[in-house]
Enzyme design. Structure first.
Site, PDB file in Angstrom:
ATOM      1  N   CYS A  21       0.831  -1.199   0.143  1.00 50.83           N
ATOM      2  CA  CYS A  21      -0.011   0.058   0.006  1.00 50.83           C
ATOM      3  C   CYS A  21       0.858   1.236   0.045  1.00 50.83           C
ATOM      4  CB  CYS A  21      -0.874   0.027   1.334  1.00 50.83           C
ATOM      5  SG  CYS A  21      -1.859  -1.403   1.539  1.00 50.83           S
ATOM      6  N   GLY A  47       0.668   0.256  -5.125  1.00 53.54           N
ATOM      7  CA  GLY A  47      -0.818  -0.424  -5.012  1.00 53.54           C
ATOM      8  C   GLY A  47      -1.788   0.137  -6.138  1.00 53.54           C
ATOM      9  N   ASN A 126      -0.283   1.290   5.982  1.00 56.38           N
ATOM     10  CA  ASN A 126       0.600   0.421   5.169  1.00 56.38           C
ATOM     11  C   ASN A 126       1.220  -0.593   6.019  1.00 56.38           C
ATOM     12  OD1 ASN A 126       3.546   1.126   3.290  1.00 56.38           O
ATOM     13  ND2 ASN A 126       2.344  -0.574   3.235  1.00 56.38           N
ATOM     14  N   GLY A 127       1.044  -2.007   5.537  1.00 56.92           N
ATOM     15  CA  GLY A 127       1.999  -3.073   6.614  1.00 56.92           C
ATOM     16  C   GLY A 127       1.024  -4.044   6.699  1.00 56.92           C
ATOM     17  N   TYR A 266      13.267  -3.165  -4.663  1.00 58.44           N
ATOM     18  CA  TYR A 266      12.126  -3.360  -5.771  1.00 58.44           C
ATOM     19  C   TYR A 266      11.105  -2.390  -5.565  1.00 58.44           C
ATOM     20  CZ  TYR A 266       8.229  -5.518  -8.256  1.00 58.44           C
ATOM     21  OH  TYR A 266       7.000  -5.533  -9.201  1.00 58.44           O
TER      22      TYR A 266
END
Ligand code: SF4
Length: 489
Positions: A21, A47, A126-127, A266
């Site tokens: 996210c 996302g 986020n996570g 990445y």
């Protein structure tokens, strides 16, 4: 009951680890939601399934818009943005990492909103919460009614049960019960709040925008709105932003930071700055390390676009072997085929990537990619390169073998589906039918991200669980579901 609309993930892109996210927030700007939309657009790589924005206006209260698809297709229209007035706003783009995986329903799209006795609050996370199942069971037994299947909603319910007086205090209370990885952006009527978990697994940065502030998963989100980068939110830190400025506190038990090393490889955009280092430069350094560790005689170094590009440039610079764009990516692939026919599905990777035949014919080619997950794409790319007349194909991979799933906010296949979980390097080479296959070592990767002495085995400086199998936070829910941790050596 009518079926809820769903949105399916890109059917051609199941051979990469998928981040998770992106979160963004703005305080102190007229129509803050417009800035949030731009920030989310810059974070779209984190996302692509869905996005949402919540804004607050002193007269119009809280408003939200949550949509499937790209930010540019939803949050550029006047009719949507005029419903989100006010000087405080937060937003979220998602690829589902928990909840309805790969098939998102609109109720799982964040930010989530809750009305408390002291006023409303919205959160974007986020996570991944590693004890979400246990928390959800406990909360449901005590009467909480969940609206979504997302682990992030637990935070709101824990806040609702807290006895603290203010929303930031309730957030602290809630997050102390949460295990796993979280970077959170939240808002009340007047405050913008940012928090990172004590290990700082996922990123979050602070920017200054005129008289106001912005919070973003990455610095590229600040760049697009012209905000100046101030600093990273530190692991375990909470910042509360009001008209009076930024207040910082550390509500959790301090721990050694374990930032996700894969963000460098990445996930993050190459134009972002992570830990004071340009992501692009780090990736180039990874390519150089890879070339030092695994040299091979060849005629060309080609990236698997786009993510392999900086590492391929680094490999070429270090080895002196010319760099070439041997594979061209169709930038407009997007979601052209949301429900592809079997015939189109079989074309697979050819729809996205095409070989530059004139360059490849008769050459010994080094292909540089960021990772090998299932290996399906690598096999197809190798076939395309050989079909184009290459004499030899050598894979060089800019990360160590991905042998373990991530439970901290990244979508990974089950362990048995990871090529490196069941095969040695030589077995993988044979499986991919290439002339050679080599990965950067874990120490080499640490050196490339700036740790001159490599990985400290006693106290690893990063989270690298997907390579090492050493999880910095016990994945409680997954162990309950039968996941077996690596045996202690
Ligand atoms: S397991 Fe891998 S992808 Fe997940 S947080 Fe750790 S390093 Fe990042």
């Amino acid at each position: 009951m009518a079926q809820e609309p769903v949105f399916r993930a890109d059917p051609f892109d199941n051979d990469k680890l998928k981040e998770e996210c992106g979160i963004f927030g703005v305080h102190g700007q007229q129509d803050a939601a417009n800035f949030v939309a731009l920030g989310l657009h810059a974070l779209q790589h984190r996302g692509q399934e869905a996005g949402g924005i919540v804004a607050h206006h002193p007269e119009h209260g809280f408003n939200n818009a949550r949509r499937f698809g790209y930010v540019r297709d939803n949050f550029t229209s006047h009719s949507v943005m005029e419903t989100l007035p006010g000087p405080v706003a937060i937003g979220h783009v998602r690829y589902s990492t928990a909840g309805s995986k790969g098939q998102t329903s609109i109720r799982d799209v964040q930010p989530f909103f809750g009305e408390f006795s002291m006023g409303g609050a919205a959160i974007a996370h986020n996570g991944n919460i590693t004890n979400a199942d246990a928390l959800r069971r406990e909360l449901t037994e005590r009467g909480s009614i969940f609206q979504s299947s997302s682990d992030s909603e637990c935070i709101l319910h824990l806040m609702a049960r807290s006895l603290q007086r203010t929303i930031p205090e309730r957030m602290e209370d809630a997050l102390r019960r949460v295990e796993g990885a979280f970077s959170v952006v939240a808002m009340t009527r007047t405050k913008l709040i940012g928090v990172r978990d004590p290990l700082g697994v996922r990123p979050l940065v602070l920017g200054k925008l005129g008289d106001g502030y912005a919070l973003s998963s990455e610095t590229c989100g600040l760049d697009i709105i012209g905000a100046a980068f101030v600093r990273e939110i530190k692991p375990g830190e909470m910042v509360v932003i009001t008209d009076n400025g930024v207040e910082s506190s550390y509500p959790f038990r301090p721990q050694r930071p374990r930032f996700c090393i894969f963000e460098h490889v990445y996930f993050s955009r190459p134009d972002s700055i992570l830990g004071g280092r340009s992501v692009y430069e780090t990736r180039e350094a990874i390519g150089r390390e890879l070339a030092k560790e695994n040299p091979v005689e060849a005629d060309l170094v080609c990236p698997v676009p786009d993510s392999g590009t900086p590492a391929a440039i680094g490999f070429s610079l270090e080895s002196g072997i010319p760099y070439a764009m041997g594979i061209i990516r169709n930038q407009y692939m997007g979601r052209t085929f949301i429900e592809p026919t079997e015939q189109i599905r079989n074309m697979g990777v050819r729809l996205k990537l095409n070989v530059n035949r004139a360059l490849i014919k008769g050459k010994r080619v080094i292909l540089v990619d960021d990772s090998v997950v299932r290996g399906t794409t690598s096999r197809k790319i190798k076939e395309m390169i050989l079909d184009a007349g290459a004499k030899e194909v050598h894979f060089r991979i800019a990360s160590p073998p991905t042998a373990w799933p991530c439970f901290y906010g990244v979508d990974t296949p089950q362990r048995e589906k990871l090529l490196a979980a069941t095969m040695s390097e030589e077995e993988m080479r044979q499986h991919l039918e290439v002339d050679s296959l080599k990965f950067i070592s874990l120490d080499g990767l640490y050196r490339a991200v700036g740790e001159a002495k490599g990985r400290d085995p006693q106290h690893p400086q990063y989270c690298d669980a997907c390579f090492s199998g050493e999880y910095p936070v016990k994945p409680t829910d997954m162990i309950e579901k039968g996941f077996e941790m690596k045996a202690a050596e």
